[in-house]
Scaffold this active site. Structure first.
Site, PDB file in Angstrom:
ATOM      1  N   CYS A 119      41.658  32.864  51.457  1.00 43.73           N
ATOM      2  CA  CYS A 119      42.989  33.219  51.966  1.00 43.73           C
ATOM      3  C   CYS A 119      43.164  32.849  53.439  1.00 43.73           C
ATOM      4  CB  CYS A 119      43.261  34.702  51.764  1.00 43.73           C
ATOM      5  SG  CYS A 119      43.194  35.173  50.026  1.00 43.73           S
ATOM      6  N   HIS A 245      48.717  37.330  56.530  1.00 44.29           N
ATOM      7  CA  HIS A 245      48.392  36.970  55.153  1.00 44.29           C
ATOM      8  C   HIS A 245      48.940  38.052  54.234  1.00 44.29           C
ATOM      9  CE1 HIS A 245      46.467  35.951  51.513  1.00 44.29           C
ATOM     10  NE2 HIS A 245      45.634  36.977  51.538  1.00 44.29           N
ATOM     11  N   ASN A 275      50.035  37.518  46.118  1.00 44.97           N
ATOM     12  CA  ASN A 275      49.081  36.909  47.054  1.00 44.97           C
ATOM     13  C   ASN A 275      48.868  35.448  46.654  1.00 44.97           C
ATOM     14  OD1 ASN A 275      46.861  36.089  48.518  1.00 44.97           O
ATOM     15  ND2 ASN A 275      45.645  37.926  48.107  1.00 44.97           N
TER      16      ASN A 275
HETATM   17  N1  ACO Z   1      47.451  48.845  36.576  1.00 44.11           N
HETATM   18  C1  ACO Z   1      47.168  50.127  36.304  1.00 44.11           C
HETATM   19  N2  ACO Z   1      46.024  50.693  36.705  1.00 44.11           N
HETATM   20  C2  ACO Z   1      45.147  49.946  37.376  1.00 44.11           C
HETATM   21  C3  ACO Z   1      45.386  48.588  37.661  1.00 44.11           C
HETATM   22  C4  ACO Z   1      46.596  48.039  37.219  1.00 44.11           C
HETATM   23  N3  ACO Z   1      46.926  46.766  37.462  1.00 44.11           N
HETATM   24  N4  ACO Z   1      44.332  48.105  38.345  1.00 44.11           N
HETATM   25  C5  ACO Z   1      43.468  49.110  38.490  1.00 44.11           C
HETATM   26  N5  ACO Z   1      43.940  50.212  37.896  1.00 44.11           N
HETATM   27  C6  ACO Z   1      43.328  51.524  37.796  1.00 44.11           C
HETATM   28  C7  ACO Z   1      41.841  51.496  37.982  1.00 44.11           C
HETATM   29  O1  ACO Z   1      41.196  51.154  36.782  1.00 44.11           O
HETATM   30  C8  ACO Z   1      41.553  52.896  38.417  1.00 44.11           C
HETATM   31  O2  ACO Z   1      41.516  53.716  37.285  1.00 44.11           O
HETATM   32  P1  ACO Z   1      40.477  54.935  37.170  1.00 44.11           P
HETATM   33  O3  ACO Z   1      40.840  55.842  38.323  1.00 44.11           O
HETATM   34  O4  ACO Z   1      40.771  55.473  35.848  1.00 44.11           O
HETATM   35  O5  ACO Z   1      39.135  54.289  37.333  1.00 44.11           O
HETATM   36  C9  ACO Z   1      42.799  53.280  39.213  1.00 44.11           C
HETATM   37  O6  ACO Z   1      43.809  52.350  38.847  1.00 44.11           O
HETATM   38  C10 ACO Z   1      42.598  53.239  40.726  1.00 44.11           C
HETATM   39  O7  ACO Z   1      41.982  52.013  41.045  1.00 44.11           O
HETATM   40  P2  ACO Z   1      41.617  51.668  42.527  1.00 44.11           P
HETATM   41  O8  ACO Z   1      40.903  50.362  42.549  1.00 44.11           O
HETATM   42  O9  ACO Z   1      40.993  52.837  43.167  1.00 44.11           O
HETATM   43  O10 ACO Z   1      43.087  51.484  43.120  1.00 44.11           O
HETATM   44  P3  ACO Z   1      43.480  51.222  44.606  1.00 44.11           P
HETATM   45  O11 ACO Z   1      44.425  52.227  45.067  1.00 44.11           O
HETATM   46  O12 ACO Z   1      42.299  50.928  45.458  1.00 44.11           O
HETATM   47  O13 ACO Z   1      44.325  49.879  44.471  1.00 44.11           O
HETATM   48  C11 ACO Z   1      44.053  47.516  44.862  1.00 44.11           C
HETATM   49  C12 ACO Z   1      43.702  48.708  43.974  1.00 44.11           C
HETATM   50  C13 ACO Z   1      45.536  47.273  44.794  1.00 44.11           C
HETATM   51  C14 ACO Z   1      43.319  46.291  44.333  1.00 44.11           C
HETATM   52  C15 ACO Z   1      43.641  47.817  46.297  1.00 44.11           C
HETATM   53  O14 ACO Z   1      42.315  48.278  46.355  1.00 44.11           O
HETATM   54  C16 ACO Z   1      43.752  46.641  47.182  1.00 44.11           C
HETATM   55  O15 ACO Z   1      44.799  46.149  47.439  1.00 44.11           O
HETATM   56  N6  ACO Z   1      42.638  46.157  47.747  1.00 44.11           N
HETATM   57  C17 ACO Z   1      42.632  45.014  48.584  1.00 44.11           C
HETATM   58  C18 ACO Z   1      42.284  43.858  47.775  1.00 44.11           C
HETATM   59  C19 ACO Z   1      43.149  42.675  48.000  1.00 44.11           C
HETATM   60  O16 ACO Z   1      44.190  42.713  48.587  1.00 44.11           O
HETATM   61  N7  ACO Z   1      42.671  41.569  47.503  1.00 44.11           N
HETATM   62  C20 ACO Z   1      43.368  40.371  47.595  1.00 44.11           C
HETATM   63  C21 ACO Z   1      42.490  39.267  47.937  1.00 44.11           C
HETATM   64  S1  ACO Z   1      41.616  39.525  49.396  1.00 44.11           S
HETATM   65  C22 ACO Z   1      42.614  39.328  50.565  1.00 44.11           C
HETATM   66  O17 ACO Z   1      43.501  38.550  50.473  1.00 44.11           O
HETATM   67  C23 ACO Z   1      42.385  40.155  51.696  1.00 44.11           C
END
Ligand code: ACO
Length: 318
Positions: A119, A245, A275
């Site tokens: 990214c 980003h 993204n």
């Molecule tokens: N729909 C419904 N539920 C979901 C989904 C979905 N798409 N994805 C995950 N869940 C569930 C999980 O299974 C979990 O369930 P559980 O509690 O029963 O185990 C629950 O939702 C919570 O999951 P978390 O991973 O704790 O959710 P979080 O609030 O952390 O959000 C997310 C996840 C959006 C990925 C967040 O962590 C995030 O944005 N992280 C940064 C990652 C990122 O931006 N990556 C992009 C590339 S890197 C970059 O560009 C920087």
């Protein structure tokens, strides 16, 4: 009067593929919902390549974005000295997307290569272009961020498939003729020990530890931005436009809060495009330029973070 040679962006262009996919569309494929995706990420839709509509991948999109930037500025592709493509989704293992693009554009004088920084690809590429221009080695460089993220995704994994989109954006850099306009400080960082947080194994699909990545991203970026501002003797409130980003609205909101800057100062496109990896920051910059919101002398701050980890921040003056 003698002034330091700086590189400025003289033209931009972008390309978004035609197939729009909503959160509701995805909820028919995996166990997710529009409400979950919007609340956790800010994403509402993404656009994906569609071979039946003639856009097959990274070079096709890069060509459209580059052509838009060339057309907008009436620049002859033969006058380009260099082409840098930030991408982790080149169509072929070799040659580079940049070489294929050079041929498509007829940019016969340009050297061409890809930058692999996930990214951060386009911000790393802007920094490389900036050094070639400030050294006086090149006069005109095309930088493109183009990604076909859809080909890296496991469409049965709700943790990752909802987060990304395809797209491309381009910028053309030249020596600035105003004394202070153009890129000022640029800082690039990497920490390979964090590679497990986001990776694609050879022949595999994208895997991510979302929460750990989120926790790493916010303090890392705040530190990089603060170091940059301190070096330039600027306060966050003096920045007219932030071009971050576009990974997740919550990452951007947390950083905005820590810097004490209102969200209105931030260019946002992740709601529409999700993204788009290396394309995201240049898409946001192209949008900002098209909206004509900036005045000469305004400060702009770019930042990006991605797999590697790689991260970067850059200060630019209009
Ligand atoms: N729909 C419904 N539920 C979901 C989904 C979905 N798409 N994805 C995950 N869940 C569930 C999980 O299974 C979990 O369930 P559980 O509690 O029963 O185990 C629950 O939702 C919570 O999951 P978390 O991973 O704790 O959710 P979080 O609030 O952390 O959000 C997310 C996840 C959006 C990925 C967040 O962590 C995030 O944005 N992280 C940064 C990652 C990122 O931006 N990556 C992009 C590339 S890197 C970059 O560009 C920087």
């Amino acid at each position: 009067m003698h002034h330091p040679l700086r590189a400025h962006i003289c033209a931009t262009g972008s390309y978004i593929p035609p197939r729009q996919v909503s959160n509701d569309d995805l909820s028919k494929q995996v166990d997710t919902s529009d409400a979950w995706i919007k609340q956790r990420t800010g994403i509402k839709t993404r656009f994906l390549v569609d071979p039946s509509q003639g856009v097959r991948g990274t070079v096709d999109m890069a060509q459209q974005a580059a052509q838009a930037a060339l057309n907008n500025s009436n620049i002859d592709p033969k006058s380009l000295d260099m082409i840098i493509v930030g991408t982790v989704t080149p169509d072929q293992r070799m040659p580079s997307a940049a070489c294929l693009l050079q041929h498509r554009l007829g940019a016969t004088r340009a050297s061409a290569f890809d930058v692999s920084a996930a990214c951060c690809g386009s911000l790393y590429s802007l920094a490389i272009a900036n050094s070639f221009i400030t050294q006086g080695t090149c006069k005109r460089i095309l930088v493109v961020g183009s990604e076909t993220m859809s080909c890296l995704l496991d469409w049965s994994d709700r943790n990752t498939c909802v987060l990304f989109g395809d797209g491309a954006a381009a910028a053309i850099l030249e020596p600035s003729n105003s004394p202070n306009g153009g890129f000022h400080q640029m800082k690039l960082y990497s920490d390979g020990s964090l590679h497990p947080l986001l990776h694609v194994k050879q022949g595999g699909k994208l895997q991510m530890q979302g929460q750990e990545l989120y926790r790493a991203a916010v303090p890392t970026l705040v530190q990089a931005v603060e170091a940059l501002l301190q070096e330039a003797d600027l306060q966050p409130q003096q920045i007219a436009r932030f071009i971050p980003h576009q990974a997740n609205i919550r990452i951007i909101e947390s950083i905005a809060k820590r810097l004490d800057v209102p969200m209105e100062r931030f260019a946002i496109n992740l709601d529409r495009f999700a993204n788009t990896s290396s394309a995201s920051l240049l898409l946001a910059w192209d949008q900002t330029c098209q909206e004509n919101q900036l005045q000469p002398g305004d400060w702009v701050l770019f930042w990006a973070i991605g797999a590697g980890l790689t991260w970067a921040a850059g200060l630019y003056r209009v």
